[in-house]
Design an enzyme around this catalytic site. Sequence first.
Site, PDB file in Angstrom:
ATOM      1  N   ASN A  11      -3.147  78.890 -22.804  1.00  0.00           N
ATOM      2  CA  ASN A  11      -4.566  78.877 -23.001  1.00  0.00           C
ATOM      3  C   ASN A  11      -5.475  80.664 -21.683  1.00  0.00           C
ATOM      4  OD1 ASN A  11      -7.046  80.168 -23.888  1.00  0.00           O
ATOM      5  ND2 ASN A  11      -7.001  78.851 -25.157  1.00  0.00           N
ATOM      6  N   ASN A  45     -12.903  86.340 -19.512  1.00  0.00           N
ATOM      7  CA  ASN A  45     -13.683  86.435 -20.905  1.00  0.00           C
ATOM      8  C   ASN A  45     -14.793  84.954 -21.208  1.00  0.00           C
ATOM      9  OD1 ASN A  45     -13.208  84.730 -23.926  1.00  0.00           O
ATOM     10  ND2 ASN A  45     -10.611  85.293 -22.880  1.00  0.00           N
ATOM     11  N   ASN A  69     -14.156  78.205 -22.564  1.00  0.00           N
ATOM     12  CA  ASN A  69     -15.631  79.024 -23.856  1.00  0.00           C
ATOM     13  C   ASN A  69     -16.681  77.764 -24.526  1.00  0.00           C
ATOM     14  OD1 ASN A  69     -15.004  81.075 -21.541  1.00  0.00           O
ATOM     15  ND2 ASN A  69     -13.600  81.493 -23.294  1.00  0.00           N
ATOM     16  N   THR A  70     -15.977  76.763 -24.756  1.00  0.00           N
ATOM     17  CA  THR A  70     -16.482  76.075 -26.056  1.00  0.00           C
ATOM     18  C   THR A  70     -16.792  74.531 -25.178  1.00  0.00           C
ATOM     19  OG1 THR A  70     -15.782  77.670 -27.710  1.00  0.00           O
ATOM     20  CG2 THR A  70     -16.463  74.879 -28.102  1.00  0.00           C
ATOM     21  N   SER A  91      -9.100  76.416 -25.155  1.00  0.00           N
ATOM     22  CA  SER A  91     -10.264  76.967 -24.810  1.00  0.00           C
ATOM     23  C   SER A  91     -11.892  76.832 -23.465  1.00  0.00           C
ATOM     24  CB  SER A  91     -10.832  77.935 -26.002  1.00  0.00           C
ATOM     25  OG  SER A  91     -12.157  78.554 -25.161  1.00  0.00           O
ATOM     26  N   LYS A 139      -2.436  74.314 -28.697  1.00  0.00           N
ATOM     27  CA  LYS A 139      -1.885  75.754 -27.543  1.00  0.00           C
ATOM     28  C   LYS A 139      -3.052  74.392 -26.714  1.00  0.00           C
ATOM     29  CE  LYS A 139      -3.500  80.319 -26.366  1.00  0.00           C
ATOM     30  NZ  LYS A 139      -4.180  81.262 -27.063  1.00  0.00           N
ATOM     31  N   PHE A 144     -15.622  81.676 -29.567  1.00  0.00           N
ATOM     32  CA  PHE A 144     -15.181  81.823 -30.505  1.00  0.00           C
ATOM     33  C   PHE A 144     -16.263  82.342 -31.309  1.00  0.00           C
ATOM     34  CE2 PHE A 144     -12.676  77.618 -30.075  1.00  0.00           C
ATOM     35  CZ  PHE A 144     -11.280  78.065 -29.152  1.00  0.00           C
TER      36      PHE A 144
HETATM   37  C1  LIG Z   1     -10.438  88.431 -24.662  1.00  0.00           C
HETATM   38  C2  LIG Z   1      -9.656  86.988 -24.742  1.00  0.00           C
HETATM   39  C3  LIG Z   1      -9.839  86.672 -25.784  1.00  0.00           C
HETATM   40  C4  LIG Z   1      -9.556  85.000 -26.657  1.00  0.00           C
HETATM   41  N1  LIG Z   1      -9.535  84.082 -26.645  1.00  0.00           N
HETATM   42  C5  LIG Z   1      -9.272  83.102 -27.199  1.00  0.00           C
HETATM   43  C6  LIG Z   1      -8.772  82.647 -28.502  1.00  0.00           C
HETATM   44  O1  LIG Z   1      -9.257  82.941 -29.783  1.00  0.00           O
HETATM   45  N2  LIG Z   1      -7.884  81.399 -28.695  1.00  0.00           N
HETATM   46  C7  LIG Z   1      -6.696  81.489 -27.731  1.00  0.00           C
HETATM   47  O2  LIG Z   1      -6.417  80.381 -28.225  1.00  0.00           O
HETATM   48  N3  LIG Z   1      -6.483  82.250 -27.088  1.00  0.00           N
HETATM   49  C8  LIG Z   1      -7.466  82.874 -26.597  1.00  0.00           C
HETATM   50  N4  LIG Z   1      -7.062  83.890 -25.749  1.00  0.00           N
HETATM   51  C9  LIG Z   1      -6.502  83.579 -24.922  1.00  0.00           C
HETATM   52  C10 LIG Z   1      -5.269  84.103 -24.976  1.00  0.00           C
HETATM   53  O3  LIG Z   1      -4.331  84.123 -26.748  1.00  0.00           O
HETATM   54  C11 LIG Z   1      -4.075  83.570 -24.210  1.00  0.00           C
HETATM   55  O4  LIG Z   1      -3.825  82.474 -24.054  1.00  0.00           O
HETATM   56  C12 LIG Z   1      -4.698  83.825 -22.739  1.00  0.00           C
HETATM   57  O5  LIG Z   1      -4.927  85.423 -22.736  1.00  0.00           O
HETATM   58  C13 LIG Z   1      -3.624  84.242 -21.346  1.00  0.00           C
HETATM   59  O6  LIG Z   1      -1.845  85.123 -22.129  1.00  0.00           O
HETATM   60  P1  LIG Z   1      -2.056  86.744 -21.250  1.00  0.00           P
HETATM   61  O7  LIG Z   1      -2.479  85.863 -20.123  1.00  0.00           O
HETATM   62  O8  LIG Z   1      -1.113  87.404 -21.892  1.00  0.00           O
HETATM   63  O9  LIG Z   1      -3.921  87.525 -21.121  1.00  0.00           O
HETATM   64  C14 LIG Z   1      -7.800  84.751 -25.458  1.00  0.00           C
HETATM   65  C15 LIG Z   1      -8.019  85.745 -23.883  1.00  0.00           C
HETATM   66  C16 LIG Z   1      -8.545  86.993 -23.790  1.00  0.00           C
HETATM   67  C17 LIG Z   1      -8.318  87.555 -22.296  1.00  0.00           C
END
Ligand SMILES: Cc1cc2nc3c(=O)[nH]c(=O)nc-3n(C[C@H](O)[C@H](O)[C@H](O)COP(=O)(O)O)c2cc1C
Length: 346
Positions: free
Chosen positions: A245, A110, A176-177, A174, A216, A114
């Site tokens: 993350n 992704n 992406n920022t 993140s 985080k 934000f």
């Molecule tokens: C589509 C998507 C959007 C996410 N947006 C955020 C976010 O806004 N803030 C954040 O701290 N982590 C965000 N994450 C990260 C997740 O909270 C998590 O830390 C990461 O995906 C690893 O866990 P997983 O393997 O179970 O997905 C996002 C993950 C995904 C897949």
Amino acid sequence: MSYALLRPFLFSLEPEHAHEVTLSLLEKAHKAKLIGFLSSMQSVSIDCMGMSFANPVGLAAGLDKNGDYIDALGELGFGFIEIGTVTPKPQQGNAKPRLFRVKEANAIVNRMGFNNLGVDHLVENVKRCRYQGNIGINIGKNATTPVEKAVDDYLYCLDRVYPHASYITINISSPNTKNLRDLQSGDALSRLLERIKNRHQQLAIDYGFYVPLVLKIAPDLDETQIEFIAQQLLDFEIDGLIATNTTISRVGVEGLKNAEQAGGLSGQPVWHMSTLVLQQFSDILQDKVTLVGVGGIDSGEKAVKKVQAGASLVQLYSGLIYKGPGLIEDCVQSLSSYFDWLELSS
Ligand SMILES: Cc1cc2nc3c(=O)[nH]c(=O)nc-3n(C[C@H](O)[C@H](O)[C@H](O)COP(=O)(O)O)c2cc1C
């Protein structure tokens, strides 16, 4: 309806549309009182950071960025829900498409950036919701705020969410920022944490109650960076750490469809990295900071492994997309059996 039946339909949709459809179906099911998970969910209560959790399995940030679905998600049986990342002002995020499935690897890429409706919208949702579990609020900075001024955005959000959050997550990880991850190193991190911690102490005095602060971090950190961050957590008395993350690495997914899309990779391929980083922090911090394990959990067994690596709490995101909400109960049950076994063998 079972998730196995629903998944082919959802996976036939463009991923971001599938996300919206899923949440809207969930909301409808909640309003029609069709979700019954909670009643059958085992209780595995746990106390940490001064809070009580009905179970240690939470929703990771990013799925409900605005807190629009807290009550419906809460009914799925999570022990806690983290909403956000939210920024001071509303922002659209990156251009679409920005969400991709790497199906062969049970993974997601992704680069949402934000997208959110701003902190005031989120706070109104939290005020309205009836969910009794803990709500973490994850805060970040607007894309238009230069990274040197990022602290102003964190302080702005901190002020607004403080009285409404069970805990507050400072998201500096993140991918992406632009330049956000620079805040994880050196003086930038010390300066950020010092300003945030000062304001946090003042807020605790003003409100007369303490809301834990959590950081985080990314999985893409070397040993020196991990040692540095761990020391900063201790120096600034940060209550918790969420590891991790998404990753910018593509190891293990080379050549797979969508793997080369820009953004953060999550799901199965991040499992090893994130668990290793969690273990490294745990070795250094020795229970002095509460650890939350997230990254690649897609079974109860993996939730247990995060706890064995040092986590007190775990969070799910990508696993839910591939396995559905049954994963929550799977994790709760496995953790419950593991804690029973620990007690018996001690
Ligand atoms: C589509 C998507 C959007 C996410 N947006 C955020 C976010 O806004 N803030 C954040 O701290 N982590 C965000 N994450 C990260 C997740 O909270 C998590 O830390 C990461 O995906 C690893 O866990 P997983 O393997 O179970 O997905 C996002 C993950 C995904 C897949």
